[in-house]
Design a protein around this motif. Structure first.
Motif, PDB file in Angstrom:
ATOM      1  N   VAL A   1     -25.869   0.471  12.934  1.00  0.00           N
ATOM      2  CA  VAL A   1     -25.137   0.487  11.674  1.00  0.00           C
ATOM      3  C   VAL A   1     -23.753  -0.118  11.893  1.00  0.00           C
ATOM      4  CG1 VAL A   1     -24.029   1.987   9.972  1.00  0.00           C
ATOM      5  CG2 VAL A   1     -26.353   2.445  10.702  1.00  0.00           C
ATOM      6  N   ASP A   2     -23.359  -0.997  10.976  1.00  0.00           N
ATOM      7  CA  ASP A   2     -22.026  -1.598  11.052  1.00  0.00           C
ATOM      8  C   ASP A   2     -21.065  -0.684  10.300  1.00  0.00           C
ATOM      9  OD1 ASP A   2     -19.885  -3.279  11.409  1.00  0.00           O
ATOM     10  OD2 ASP A   2     -20.458  -4.683   9.835  1.00  0.00           O
ATOM     11  N   TYR A   3     -20.458   0.249  11.042  1.00  0.00           N
ATOM     12  CA  TYR A   3     -19.578   1.212  10.396  1.00  0.00           C
ATOM     13  C   TYR A   3     -18.347   0.527   9.828  1.00  0.00           C
ATOM     14  CZ  TYR A   3     -22.363   4.967  12.400  1.00  0.00           C
ATOM     15  OH  TYR A   3     -23.384   5.806  12.718  1.00  0.00           O
ATOM     16  N   GLY A   4     -17.874   1.074   8.710  1.00  0.00           N
ATOM     17  CA  GLY A   4     -16.722   0.497   8.038  1.00  0.00           C
ATOM     18  C   GLY A   4     -15.435   0.710   8.826  1.00  0.00           C
ATOM     19  N   ARG A   5     -14.377   0.127   8.324  1.00  0.00           N
ATOM     20  CA  ARG A   5     -13.068   0.224   8.951  1.00  0.00           C
ATOM     21  C   ARG A   5     -12.188   1.184   8.150  1.00  0.00           C
ATOM     22  NH1 ARG A   5     -13.582  -2.109  13.657  1.00  0.00           N
ATOM     23  NH2 ARG A   5     -11.432  -2.834  13.741  1.00  0.00           N
ATOM     24  N   ILE A   6     -11.242   1.791   8.826  1.00  0.00           N
ATOM     25  CA  ILE A   6     -10.231   2.593   8.132  1.00  0.00           C
ATOM     26  C   ILE A   6      -9.137   1.635   7.697  1.00  0.00           C
ATOM     27  CG2 ILE A   6      -8.568   4.462   8.337  1.00  0.00           C
ATOM     28  CD1 ILE A   6     -10.318   5.699  10.471  1.00  0.00           C
ATOM     29  N   THR A   7      -9.060   1.405   6.414  1.00  0.00           N
ATOM     30  CA  THR A   7      -8.060   0.484   5.879  1.00  0.00           C
ATOM     31  C   THR A   7      -6.975   1.274   5.169  1.00  0.00           C
ATOM     32  OG1 THR A   7      -9.316   0.204   3.818  1.00  0.00           O
ATOM     33  CG2 THR A   7      -9.740  -1.360   5.605  1.00  0.00           C
ATOM     34  N   ALA A   8      -5.857   0.622   4.947  1.00  0.00           N
ATOM     35  CA  ALA A   8      -4.732   1.274   4.276  1.00  0.00           C
ATOM     36  C   ALA A   8      -4.185   0.336   3.208  1.00  0.00           C
ATOM     37  CB  ALA A   8      -3.640   1.624   5.283  1.00  0.00           C
ATOM     38  N   GLU A   9      -3.921   0.925   2.049  1.00  0.00           N
ATOM     39  CA  GLU A   9      -3.405   0.150   0.926  1.00  0.00           C
ATOM     40  C   GLU A   9      -2.006   0.635   0.590  1.00  0.00           C
ATOM     41  OE1 GLU A   9      -4.365  -0.147  -3.803  1.00  0.00           O
ATOM     42  OE2 GLU A   9      -6.063  -0.280  -2.424  1.00  0.00           O
ATOM     43  N   VAL A  10      -1.053  -0.304   0.502  1.00  0.00           N
ATOM     44  CA  VAL A  10       0.324   0.031   0.156  1.00  0.00           C
ATOM     45  C   VAL A  10       0.380   0.346  -1.330  1.00  0.00           C
ATOM     46  CG1 VAL A  10       2.719  -0.717   0.190  1.00  0.00           C
ATOM     47  CG2 VAL A  10       1.143  -1.511   1.962  1.00  0.00           C
ATOM     48  N   SER A  11       0.855   1.557  -1.665  1.00  0.00           N
ATOM     49  CA  SER A  11       0.825   1.998  -3.057  1.00  0.00           C
ATOM     50  C   SER A  11       1.675   1.116  -3.970  1.00  0.00           C
ATOM     51  CB  SER A  11       1.312   3.447  -3.155  1.00  0.00           C
ATOM     52  OG  SER A  11       2.613   3.580  -2.590  1.00  0.00           O
ATOM     53  N   SER A  12       2.731   0.531  -3.425  1.00  0.00           N
ATOM     54  CA  SER A  12       3.625  -0.255  -4.282  1.00  0.00           C
ATOM     55  C   SER A  12       3.130  -1.679  -4.513  1.00  0.00           C
ATOM     56  CB  SER A  12       5.026  -0.304  -3.662  1.00  0.00           C
ATOM     57  OG  SER A  12       4.965  -0.874  -2.359  1.00  0.00           O
ATOM     58  N   SER A  13       2.511  -2.294  -3.481  1.00  0.00           N
ATOM     59  CA  SER A  13       2.113  -3.698  -3.596  1.00  0.00           C
ATOM     60  C   SER A  13       0.610  -3.914  -3.663  1.00  0.00           C
ATOM     61  CB  SER A  13       2.674  -4.491  -2.406  1.00  0.00           C
ATOM     62  OG  SER A  13       2.075  -4.044  -1.199  1.00  0.00           O
ATOM     63  N   GLY A  14      -0.162  -2.952  -3.197  1.00  0.00           N
ATOM     64  CA  GLY A  14      -1.614  -3.125  -3.183  1.00  0.00           C
ATOM     65  C   GLY A  14      -2.120  -3.881  -1.975  1.00  0.00           C
ATOM     66  N   ALA A  15      -1.234  -4.285  -1.068  1.00  0.00           N
ATOM     67  CA  ALA A  15      -1.651  -5.008   0.137  1.00  0.00           C
ATOM     68  C   ALA A  15      -2.480  -4.087   1.030  1.00  0.00           C
ATOM     69  CB  ALA A  15      -0.426  -5.505   0.899  1.00  0.00           C
ATOM     70  N   THR A  16      -3.474  -4.663   1.735  1.00  0.00           N
ATOM     71  CA  THR A  16      -4.390  -3.884   2.556  1.00  0.00           C
ATOM     72  C   THR A  16      -4.276  -4.298   4.019  1.00  0.00           C
ATOM     73  OG1 THR A  16      -5.939  -3.638   0.724  1.00  0.00           O
ATOM     74  CG2 THR A  16      -6.802  -3.255   2.939  1.00  0.00           C
ATOM     75  N   VAL A  17      -4.260  -3.313   4.906  1.00  0.00           N
ATOM     76  CA  VAL A  17      -4.235  -3.583   6.344  1.00  0.00           C
ATOM     77  C   VAL A  17      -5.360  -2.784   7.002  1.00  0.00           C
ATOM     78  CG1 VAL A  17      -1.762  -4.023   6.409  1.00  0.00           C
ATOM     79  CG2 VAL A  17      -2.592  -1.704   6.756  1.00  0.00           C
ATOM     80  N   ASP A  18      -5.883  -3.308   8.128  1.00  0.00           N
ATOM     81  CA  ASP A  18      -6.899  -2.609   8.910  1.00  0.00           C
ATOM     82  C   ASP A  18      -6.175  -1.660   9.847  1.00  0.00           C
ATOM     83  OD1 ASP A  18      -8.987  -1.704  10.397  1.00  0.00           O
ATOM     84  OD2 ASP A  18      -9.587  -3.652  11.209  1.00  0.00           O
ATOM     85  N   LEU A  19      -6.328  -0.365   9.606  1.00  0.00           N
ATOM     86  CA  LEU A  19      -5.595   0.628  10.380  1.00  0.00           C
ATOM     87  C   LEU A  19      -6.345   1.066  11.635  1.00  0.00           C
ATOM     88  CD1 LEU A  19      -2.842   1.997   9.854  1.00  0.00           C
ATOM     89  CD2 LEU A  19      -4.087   3.977   8.975  1.00  0.00           C
ATOM     90  N   THR A  20      -7.633   0.721  11.738  1.00  0.00           N
ATOM     91  CA  THR A  20      -8.460   1.217  12.836  1.00  0.00           C
ATOM     92  C   THR A  20      -7.856   0.970  14.218  1.00  0.00           C
ATOM     93  OG1 THR A  20     -10.431   0.868  11.474  1.00  0.00           O
ATOM     94  CG2 THR A  20     -10.766   1.166  13.833  1.00  0.00           C
TER      95      THR A  20
END
Length: 708
Positions: free
Chosen positions: A252-271
Motif C-alpha cells: 500500500v502506498d501510504y499517504g503523507r502527513i501534509t500541512a496547510e498554512v491557514s492564512s495562505s493555503g500553501a501546503t508542505v510535506d511534513l513527513t
C-alpha cells in the motif's frame, strides 16, 4: 515622614503581603497539577524624591527555565517514540512465541515434520497420513495468522497516525486561541500565569506526539516549530492533514502527513520533518519494522513450502493420481525456458506396473522429449502428447501444466534423474511446474522464472508500472511510471533502467541466470527505498502482472505467507501423499513394477526436509544464503526477539533521560510545600507589620485630634 507617607507605606505593604499569600496558597493548591509552574510575587521599593513610599507589586511571574523545558520536551519525544515501537514489537513477539513453544510457528513446524516421519514408517496407515496433513495445514495456518497479525498492526499504526494528527490540530488550535488571550491580558497588565500554565501543559502533550521546539515571545505568545525549524504556529497556524489507507496490506502506498498554512493555503510535506515522538515511532513501525518482519515470515513460510514441494514432486503416491495439475507459473505457451538435467514422467497402472514413461531433458534452448526438440512450452506439450501415444494427455492453459492419464484407472507420476537431475530456475521439472505439490499457493511463491532476457514479456501495450522513490529521511523524491515497452523482457528492463523516464538514476534491474529479477542501487542511493506503487500490466492469460511474476515490490513478496495451504486433494484423500518413489531406469519397460505400496522413501525425504539446507533470499534484515529450515527458524525468532529487546533497551534509556530531565525541571518549576508555607508565614508577618503601621497611624491621628 508625613502621616500620608505612613499610610501609603502601610497600605502598599498590606496589598503586597495579601497578594503574596494568595500566590503561595495557589502554589500549594496546585502542587500536583500537571504542567503547573510555581509562581512568585515580584515587588519593588517605591520612592518619591528619595523618600520611601512603600512597596510596589510589579507582577506575578511563573518560575520557569526555557532550557530545562526544551530538554524535557526532547526527552518526552524520544521516550514516546521508543515506547510506541517497543509496545507493538513486544505484542508481536508474544504472538510469535519461542522456538520451544509447541503452539508457536516453530513448534508447529517441528510437529508437522515429526508427523511426516511417523507416517513414513508405515505408508499404508491412513490415520498417520491424515495427522501429517493436518499438522502441516496447522503450520501454514499459523504462518498466515501471523502475517495477518502484522497487517492488522500496520493498519492500527496507520489509524493511530491519523488520530495523532487530529490531536495535533486540536492542540495547535487551542494554543492559537491562548496566544490571542495572552496577548490581550499582557497588553492590559493582567495576570497571564493561568493561560501560560495551560500553554505549557499543551506543549508537553504535543511533544509526546511530535518533536517540537517552542519560543515564548515578549508578550507571552508561544510560537511552535518542528525540531528542524518548520513553523507550526506563529502569526499563522498550520493545519495538518492525513488520510489513513484503512488497510495494512503489503504494497500500500501510504499517504503523507501534509500541512496547510491557514492564512495562505500553501501546503508542505511534513513527513520528513518529524524526527521523533509517537508519530515517528508509528511511521517507523508501519514502514520499516513490521514490513521487515512480514518479509521474514513470508520467506520462511515460502522456504518450508518450497522444500516440501521439492521432495513431494520427486515422490509418488500409491496408487498415483489420474491427473497431475501444476501451479500457476505466470508463464505462457510461447515462453522458452532454460535449464539443465533430466526428468521422467510415467503413466502407471493401479497395481504399480509401468504403462509408459517419457524422458525429458532441459537445456539452454528449451526441452527435449524422448529425443525430440521442444524449445517452447507449446512444443513441450505437443511432444509430450506425441510421446505418451494416447496413454496420457498434456495441456498448458493459463500458466498451468496439466498431465492426465487417459485410462481412469491409471495414474501419472514424476521423478528426477538421479545421475543428472533436471533444474529450471534451480528446481526440478515437476517441482518447477508444481505437478505434484503438497502445498498449494494462491500466488507465486518463488520468482525464479527460468526465462531469459530475450524472452517475450507477453504484456499488452497500455499497461504501466508505478514506482515511488523515498530518501532515508522519508522524503518522497520521485514518483515514476514506466509503461510497457518493446517485446522482450530485456526491452522492459531497459525501460525500467532508463535515466529520466525510468529508475536509472537510482539503480538498475537485471535478470539473473535463474530468471529472477533483482534491483541494484546506484552509487549514493544505497539507502533510498524503491517501492512498487501500482501495476496495471498483465502477462498473457495468466492473470498475473509483471511485478507478481517476478516478485517485485512488497505486495508480491510479503503476502506469500497468507497463500499457502496443503493441497485440497491431499486433505480430502491422505492416500495422495507421495511417500513412494518411482523405480524407473532407462531399461524399464511396460509391465515392470515401478511403484510398491509399502515404499516410504519419499516420506522419509519429506520428514528430513527440516534438516536439509536450502537457499533463502535476503528478507527484512536477514541475509540470504544456505540454511536448514530449523536454522532459518532460529534466525527468524532471534531477529524478532532482538528487535523487541533493542526497542525495550531504547525505551528504558529514553525513560531514564526523561525522568532525569523531568526531575531537573521540577526542581526549578515545581512547588515545594515547605518553601511555600515559609513564604506564607513571611507574608503573614509582613501583613501584620503593615497593619501595625495603620494602627500606629490611627493612634497618632487620634492624639493630634485630642490635642486640638
Amino acid at each position: 515622614m508625613s502621616m500620608n507617607g505612613i499610610l501609603n507605606n502601610a497600605l502598599s505593604g498590606l496589598q503586597a503581603a495579601q497578594l503574596g499569600m494568595r500566590t503561595a496558597s495557589n502554589n500549594v493548591a496546585n502542587v500536583n497539577t500537571p504542567g503547573y509552574a510555581r509562581t512568585e510575587t515580584v515587588t519593588a521599593a517605591r520612592n518619591l524624591s528619595g523618600q520611601g513610599m512603600g512597596v510596589e507589586v510589579v507582577g506575578v511571574r511563573r518560575v520557569t527555565d526555557i532550557f530545562l523545558q526544551a530538554a524535557t520536551m526532547r526527552a518526552a519525544s524520544d521516550r514516546s517514540e521508543a515506547s510506541t515501537v517497543f509496545t507493538v514489537l513486544d505484542r508481536l513477539q508474544a504472538q510469535l512465541g519461542s522456538t520451544n513453544d509447541p503452539s508457536s510457528l516453530f513448534g508447529r513446524m517441528n510437529q508437522a515434520f515429526a508427523s511426516l516421519g511417523s507416517a513414513s514408517l508405515d505408508p499404508t496407515e491412513s490415520v498417520s497420513r491424515l495427522s501429517a496433513a493436518s499438522d502441516l495445514q496447522t503450520f501454514f495456518d499459523e504462518a498466515s495468522r501471523l502475517s495477518g497479525e502484522v497487517r492488522a498492526l500496520r493498519s492500527e499504526t496507520d489509524l493511530r497516525i491519523s488520530t495523532g494528527v487530529e490531536r495535533i490540530n486540536e492542540i495547535l488550535t487551542e494554543l492559537e486561541q491562548l496566544n490571542g488571550e495572552v496577548g490581550r491580558l499582557d497588553a492590559s497588565g493582567a495576570d497571564v500565569t493561568g493561560a501560560a500554565n495551560r500553554q505549557s501543559e499543551l506543549l508537553d502533550e504535543l511533544s509526546t506526539i511530535i518533536d517540537v521546539r517552542a519560543d515564548r515571545q515578549s508578550d507571552g505568545r508561544l510560537f511552535v516549530r518542528t525540531a528542524d525549524g518548520v513553523g507550526l504556529l506563529d502569526n499563522a497556524r498550520l493545519t495538518l492533514n492525513y488520510v489513513p489507507s484503512g488497510s495494512g496490506a503489503y504494497g500500500v502506498d501510504y499517504g503523507r502527513i501534509t500541512a496547510e498554512v491557514s492564512s495562505s493555503g500553501a501546503t508542505v510535506d511534513l513527513t520528513p520533518h518529524i524526527s521523533s515522538g509517537e508519530l515517528r515511532g508509528l511511521m517507523k513501525l508501519r514502514d520499516d519494522e513490521l514490513p521487515a518482519i512480514a518479509d521474514q515470515i513470508a520467506e520462511f513460510a515460502s522456504g518450508v513450502a518450497d522444500a516440501l514441494n521439492a521432495a513431494h514432486n520427486d515422490g509418488a503416491a500409491f496408487p498415483p493420481p489420474n491427473t497431475l495439475e501444476g501451479r500457476q507459473t505466470g508463464l505462457v505457451s510461447s515462453d522458452i525456458l532454460t535449464g539443465s538435467g533430466q526428468a521422467r514422467l510415467a503413466v502407471v497402472a493401479a497395481d504399480g506396473s509401468l504403462v509408459r514413461s517419457v524422458d525429458i531433458t532441459v537445456g539452454a534452448g528449451g526441452f527435449d522429449v524422448d529425443g525430440n526438440g521442444a524449445p517452447l512450452i507449446f512444443d513441450l506439450v505437443t511432444e509430450l502428447n506425441t510421446a505418451f501415444a494416447g496413454d496420457a494427455t498434456a495441456s498448458f492453459v493459463d500458466g498451468r501444466l496439466t498431465v492426465t492419464a487417459t485410462d481412469p484407472s491409471h495414474g501419472v507420476a514424476a521423478a528426477q534423474d538421479e545421475a543428472d537431475p533436471s533444474s529450471i530456475g534451480g528446481r526440478g521439472f515437476a517441482h518447477f511446474f508444481g505437478l505434484n505439490d503438497i502445498v498449494d499457493s494462491r500466488r507465486p511463491s518463488f520468482f525464479e522464472t527460468g526465462l531469459e532476457p530475450g524472452s517475450n514479456h507477453q504484456m499488452a501495450a497500455g499497461g504501466e508500472i508505478g514506482f515511488t522513490v523515498s530518501a532515508p529521511d522519508g522524503r518522497r523524491v520521485a514518483d515514476i511510471t514506466v509503461p510497457v515497452a518493446g517485446a522482450t523482457i530485456q526491452d522492459q528492463l531497459n525501460a525500467l533502467n532508463a535515466v529520466g523516464s525510468g529508475l536509472g538514476q537510482y539503480g538498475s534491474f537485471g535478470l539473473d541466470a535463474n530468471g529472477a529479477i533483482g534491483f541494484t542501487p546506484a552509487a549514493g542511493y544505497e539507502s533510498f527505498a524503491v517501492d512498487v506503487a501500482n501495476d496495471t500490466t498483465l502477462r498473457g492469460g495468466t492473470g498475473l502482472s509483471f511485478t507478481q511474476v517476478f516478485g517485485l515490490g512488497d505486495a508480491a513478496r510479503m503476502s506469500r505467507a497468507e497463500g499457502f495451504e496443503v493441497a485440497s486433494e491431499i486433505r480430502s484423500d491422505s492416500g495422495r501423499l507421495s511417500f513412494a518413489k518411482l523405480d524407473l531406469t532407462g531399461a524399464s519397460i511396460a509391465g515392470d513394477t515401478v511403484l510398491t505400496p509399502g515404499d516410504g522413501r519419499a516420506g522419509q525425504e519429506l520428514a528430513a526436509v527440516a534438516s536439509n539446507r536450502y537457499g533463502f533470499e535476503a528478507a527484512g534484515g536477514l541475509a540470504g544464503g544456505q540454511a536448514t529450515l530449523e536454522e532459518y527458524a532460529a534466525r527468524l525468532a532471534g531477529d524478532i526477539g532482538a528487535r523487541a529487546a533493542r526497542a525495550e533497551r531504547q525505551d528504558q534509556a529514553a525513560q531514564s533521560v526523561q525522568l532525569a530531565a523531568g526531575q531537573k525541571r521540577a526542581d526549578v518549576e515545581g512547588v515545594n510545600l515547605d518553601e511555600e508555607l515559609a513564604l506564607m508565614t513571611l507574608y503573614q508577618q509582613a501583613y501584620n507589620a503593615s497593619a501595625r503601621l495603620l494602627q500606629a497611624s490611627k493612634e497618632m491621628t487620634d492624639t493630634l485630634l485630642n490635642i486640638v
